[in-house]
Design a protein around this motif. Structure first.
Motif, PDB file in Angstrom:
ATOM      1  N   VAL A   1       0.835  -1.206   0.000  1.00 41.75           N
ATOM      2  CA  VAL A   1       0.000   0.000   0.000  1.00 41.75           C
ATOM      3  C   VAL A   1       0.870   1.256   0.000  1.00 41.75           C
ATOM      4  O   VAL A   1       0.580   2.220  -0.722  1.00 41.75           O
ATOM      5  CB  VAL A   1      -0.972  -0.020   1.205  1.00 41.75           C
ATOM      6  CG1 VAL A   1      -1.693   1.314   1.347  1.00 41.75           C
ATOM      7  CG2 VAL A   1      -1.976  -1.151   1.043  1.00 41.75           C
ATOM      8  N   ARG A   2       1.946   1.259   0.757  1.00 41.58           N
ATOM      9  CA  ARG A   2       2.837   2.426   0.784  1.00 41.58           C
ATOM     10  C   ARG A   2       3.517   2.638  -0.563  1.00 41.58           C
ATOM     11  O   ARG A   2       3.813   3.766  -0.949  1.00 41.58           O
ATOM     12  CB  ARG A   2       3.886   2.279   1.892  1.00 41.58           C
ATOM     13  CG  ARG A   2       3.336   2.560   3.279  1.00 41.58           C
ATOM     14  CD  ARG A   2       4.431   2.616   4.331  1.00 41.58           C
ATOM     15  NE  ARG A   2       5.231   1.403   4.436  1.00 41.58           N
ATOM     16  CZ  ARG A   2       4.879   0.324   5.135  1.00 41.58           C
ATOM     17  NH1 ARG A   2       3.736   0.293   5.783  1.00 41.58           N
ATOM     18  NH2 ARG A   2       5.680  -0.726   5.188  1.00 41.58           N
ATOM     19  N   THR A   3       3.764   1.561  -1.263  1.00 37.60           N
ATOM     20  CA  THR A   3       4.384   1.672  -2.590  1.00 37.60           C
ATOM     21  C   THR A   3       3.421   2.326  -3.570  1.00 37.60           C
ATOM     22  O   THR A   3       3.834   3.065  -4.451  1.00 37.60           O
ATOM     23  CB  THR A   3       4.829   0.288  -3.092  1.00 37.60           C
ATOM     24  OG1 THR A   3       5.754  -0.246  -2.165  1.00 37.60           O
ATOM     25  CG2 THR A   3       5.469   0.353  -4.455  1.00 37.60           C
ATOM     26  N   GLY A   4       2.147   2.022  -3.451  1.00 40.87           N
ATOM     27  CA  GLY A   4       1.139   2.683  -4.276  1.00 40.87           C
ATOM     28  C   GLY A   4       0.513   1.791  -5.329  1.00 40.87           C
ATOM     29  O   GLY A   4       1.121   0.827  -5.803  1.00 40.87           O
ATOM     30  N   LYS A   5      -0.707   2.129  -5.676  1.00 42.15           N
ATOM     31  CA  LYS A   5      -1.470   1.338  -6.647  1.00 42.15           C
ATOM     32  C   LYS A   5      -0.868   1.431  -8.044  1.00 42.15           C
ATOM     33  O   LYS A   5      -0.852   0.441  -8.777  1.00 42.15           O
ATOM     34  CB  LYS A   5      -2.929   1.794  -6.668  1.00 42.15           C
ATOM     35  CG  LYS A   5      -3.790   0.971  -7.615  1.00 42.15           C
ATOM     36  CD  LYS A   5      -5.143   0.723  -7.060  1.00 42.15           C
ATOM     37  CE  LYS A   5      -6.070   0.006  -8.014  1.00 42.15           C
ATOM     38  NZ  LYS A   5      -5.640  -1.319  -8.393  1.00 42.15           N
ATOM     39  N   VAL A   6      -0.374   2.597  -8.404  1.00 41.98           N
ATOM     40  CA  VAL A   6       0.200   2.753  -9.751  1.00 41.98           C
ATOM     41  C   VAL A   6       1.395   1.809  -9.914  1.00 41.98           C
ATOM     42  O   VAL A   6       1.511   1.110 -10.935  1.00 41.98           O
ATOM     43  CB  VAL A   6       0.603   4.222 -10.020  1.00 41.98           C
ATOM     44  CG1 VAL A   6       1.378   4.343 -11.322  1.00 41.98           C
ATOM     45  CG2 VAL A   6      -0.622   5.105 -10.051  1.00 41.98           C
TER      46      VAL A   6
END
Length: 118
Positions: free
Chosen positions: A79-84
């Motif tokens: 989640v911290r890395t991001g959806k993109v």
């Protein structure tokens, strides 16, 4: 008169060429050129995304492409890395010619893994 005979075929060619060009550029009759493919995601961006997922990258891979389960720690990292980043990494992997699975199923599983973490 001889000079007129030499120019005549050239004029006929130019005249017919201009008619053909006019027909080709009329609306609805123009030659269709496909839109260019979207630019591929930068390899550096994907590498950066993968590095952010360490040491959970392989576990996330197993969760998306297999039957692996993610720990809370790895879900948090995802989640911290991001959806993109997550989506682009998955799309990159399924676009590889050596990928033999069902892309639609993998994309659905990827979404399921993401939703399970958020």
């Amino acid at each position: 008169m001889a000079r007129l005979m030499n120019i005549s075929p050239l004029m006929v060619f130019l005249f017919l060429g201009s008619i053909a060009l006019a027909v080709m550029i009329q609306p609805g009759r123009a030659i269709r050129v496909p839109a260019p493919a979207p630019a591929p995601v930068s390899y550096d961006f994907l590498k950066e995304c993968a590095n952010k997922l360490e040491p959970c990258g392989y576990k996330i891979y197993l969760a998306v492409f297999g039957n692996g389960k993610l720990s809370d720690e790895c879900c948090g990292k995802l989640v911290r890395t991001g959806k993109v980043c997550h989506d682009d990494l998955v799309k990159h992997l399924i676009a590889d010619p050596s990928f033999k699975g069902n892309a639609a199923q993998v994309l659905a599983k990827s979404e399921q893994v993401w939703n399970g973490c958020v």
